[in-house]
Design an enzyme around this catalytic site. Sequence first.
Site, mmCIF file in Angstrom:
data_model
loop_
_atom_site.group_PDB
_atom_site.id
_atom_site.type_symbol
_atom_site.label_atom_id
_atom_site.label_comp_id
_atom_site.label_asym_id
_atom_site.label_seq_id
_atom_site.Cartn_x
_atom_site.Cartn_y
_atom_site.Cartn_z
ATOM 1 N N ALA A 242 -36.540 41.897 -40.737
ATOM 2 C CA ALA A 242 -37.289 41.537 -39.535
ATOM 3 C C ALA A 242 -38.747 41.290 -39.929
ATOM 4 O O ALA A 242 -39.188 41.661 -41.018
ATOM 5 C CB ALA A 242 -37.187 42.643 -38.496
ATOM 6 N N GLY B 239 -32.718 43.321 -41.213
ATOM 7 C CA GLY B 239 -32.144 42.414 -40.225
ATOM 8 C C GLY B 239 -31.319 41.308 -40.841
ATOM 9 O O GLY B 239 -30.412 40.771 -40.206
ATOM 10 N N GLU C 155 -27.971 42.741 -41.403
ATOM 11 C CA GLU C 155 -27.338 42.850 -40.090
ATOM 12 C C GLU C 155 -26.862 41.489 -39.591
ATOM 13 O O GLU C 155 -25.796 41.380 -38.977
ATOM 14 C CB GLU C 155 -28.312 43.501 -39.109
ATOM 15 N N GLU D 76 -34.688 50.170 -43.825
ATOM 16 C CA GLU D 76 -35.535 50.524 -42.683
ATOM 17 C C GLU D 76 -36.158 51.914 -42.772
ATOM 18 O O GLU D 76 -37.284 52.128 -42.307
ATOM 19 C CB GLU D 76 -34.721 50.401 -41.380
#
Length: 259
Positions: A65, A110, A113, A133
Amino acid sequence: MNYESILFEKKDGIGYITINRPQSLNALSKEVLAELDHVFHAIEKDDQVQAVIITGAGRAFVAGADISQMVDLTGIEGQEMMKQGAKVMDFIESVSKPVIGAINGFALGGGCELAMACDIRIASEKAQFGQPEVNLGIIPGFGGTQRLPRLVGKGMGKYLIMTADYIKADEAKSLGLVEKVVAPEKLIETCEEIARKIMRKAPIAIKAAKSAVNHGIMLDVAAGVALEGEACAAPFCSEDRVEGMRAFLEKREAEFQNK
């Protein structure tokens, strides 16, 4: 629609999505998430697109992200961004057409993911995966704590999330995180071959099979089998089922119509 952060084109029934922020290793900003949401909703309604291949520009698939957008968020704002990202991943996973991730490089946070939201993951030998993370004081928020253990097992999922270790493509394959590892120059070609193979099957059956797997995996076996029984109905009532069975008996290639 003209996109600023992604590229999209259609060719021979395949929709190609490229996240195009190589200067930031294709980090998932709010804008990228919004554009991914828009393009996948458009694909779902587009009869010209029968399969999707998604990749990243440059040396990363998606390296995470966009931390520069997250650093000054309040707790509530951060949670809302995580919910929005998770919503986008959920929709990608639920799209009725097969989505193939062409993992060309870093798939971190991300990005991992996003890869896991795809139906099939094909990795370049240069790809690396990870959920880092906890290094930032947060946890995966786009579905990583749920999809990763389902793919690699509960213990290994916890290990990768808690240690934030990166793994290379060959280890990702051995764990079940990706389906194939190929040379970088063969990545898109391999994804196209898989897409075309799936596109030769009955679309109504592919849609039903994808839905049955996605929803049944969260149930116990008995409930999953019952769900599968319900999912069988639409394909079995279709003209494509008749064509497929007749083609088998007549030893010829089926010509499916529901495309």
